[in-house]
Scaffold this motif. Sequence first.
Motif, PDB file in Angstrom:
ATOM      1  N   ASP A 182      69.348  15.976  35.256  1.00  0.00           N
ATOM      2  CA  ASP A 182      68.643  16.002  36.573  1.00  0.00           C
ATOM      3  C   ASP A 182      67.952  14.737  36.963  1.00  0.00           C
ATOM      4  O   ASP A 182      67.505  14.562  38.100  1.00  0.00           O
ATOM      5  N   ASP A 183      67.845  13.856  36.140  1.00  0.00           N
ATOM      6  CA  ASP A 183      67.157  12.755  36.810  1.00  0.00           C
ATOM      7  C   ASP A 183      67.446  11.526  36.188  1.00  0.00           C
ATOM      8  O   ASP A 183      68.412  11.454  34.985  1.00  0.00           O
ATOM      9  N   TRP A 184      67.198  10.199  36.406  1.00  0.00           N
ATOM     10  CA  TRP A 184      67.725   8.797  36.109  1.00  0.00           C
ATOM     11  C   TRP A 184      67.657   8.752  34.530  1.00  0.00           C
ATOM     12  O   TRP A 184      68.909   8.126  34.116  1.00  0.00           O
ATOM     13  N   PRO A 185      66.895   9.313  33.629  1.00  0.00           N
ATOM     14  CA  PRO A 185      67.234   9.106  32.180  1.00  0.00           C
ATOM     15  C   PRO A 185      68.502   9.744  31.573  1.00  0.00           C
ATOM     16  O   PRO A 185      68.718   9.618  30.619  1.00  0.00           O
ATOM     17  N   ASP A 186      68.848  10.689  32.670  1.00  0.00           N
ATOM     18  CA  ASP A 186      70.181  11.209  32.223  1.00  0.00           C
ATOM     19  C   ASP A 186      71.489  10.519  32.556  1.00  0.00           C
ATOM     20  O   ASP A 186      72.467  10.882  31.976  1.00  0.00           O
ATOM     21  N   LEU A 187      71.361   9.567  33.464  1.00  0.00           N
ATOM     22  CA  LEU A 187      72.606   9.090  34.084  1.00  0.00           C
ATOM     23  C   LEU A 187      73.222   8.242  33.184  1.00  0.00           C
ATOM     24  O   LEU A 187      74.655   8.563  33.124  1.00  0.00           O
ATOM     25  N   ALA A 188      72.966   7.745  32.153  1.00  0.00           N
ATOM     26  CA  ALA A 188      74.017   6.848  31.546  1.00  0.00           C
ATOM     27  C   ALA A 188      74.743   7.866  30.275  1.00  0.00           C
ATOM     28  O   ALA A 188      75.716   7.694  30.097  1.00  0.00           O
ATOM     29  N   VAL A 189      74.196   8.911  30.082  1.00  0.00           N
ATOM     30  CA  VAL A 189      74.826   9.780  29.053  1.00  0.00           C
ATOM     31  C   VAL A 189      75.970  10.528  30.311  1.00  0.00           C
ATOM     32  O   VAL A 189      76.881  10.752  29.820  1.00  0.00           O
ATOM     33  N   MET A 190      75.528  11.100  31.096  1.00  0.00           N
ATOM     34  CA  MET A 190      76.224  11.685  32.464  1.00  0.00           C
ATOM     35  C   MET A 190      77.670  10.747  32.362  1.00  0.00           C
ATOM     36  O   MET A 190      78.753  11.311  32.612  1.00  0.00           O
TER      37      MET A 190
END
Length: 183
Positions: free
Chosen positions: A114-122
């Motif tokens: 749901d937030d920026w810390p998730d972007l690289a994994v997504m």
Amino acid sequence: MAAAPLTASERASRVKLMIFDVDGVLTDGSLLFTAEGDRMKSFNSLDGHGLKLLREAGVETALITGRRSGIVEARAQELRIPHIYQGVANKVDALATLLTATGLAADACGYMGDDWPDLAVMMRCGFAAAPANAHPEVIARAHWVSEARGGQGAVREVCDAVLRAQHRYEALLAAACSGAHGT
């Protein structure tokens, strides 16, 4: 001629491991503290049942979260989620460890954040999902976005979407209607 990009459903059909962030995905993102400093989190039972249905269909589940909480550990044990990474500063490193542990490639994984810390994994996983109330930058990069907000059925929606894409949803529903459902 270049192949057409995969649809969200085609991506979901390939998921062997579905990974979830916790705060803002499995919970509504609220951080509740008692006067004594104890922390509390609220989980949605529909989301929990969706995770059980994934397991029943043969899709593994995992949690990767930046915070560490005994509450998350207890909920993961209750739901029999085998892979739990808490207190993670770099979620990409946790993903790499998870891929080594499972022997899967990133394109066989889904991730809901749901937030920026998730972007690289997504961006590394084959199927990227977000709850309706995720940060706009996350929604812009997701292959699939729920109608429900985090902690309010978003996880169940993505579980159902994966099950439908893998043509397992109707069989699980029929089993539930007949009373043969084992979860």
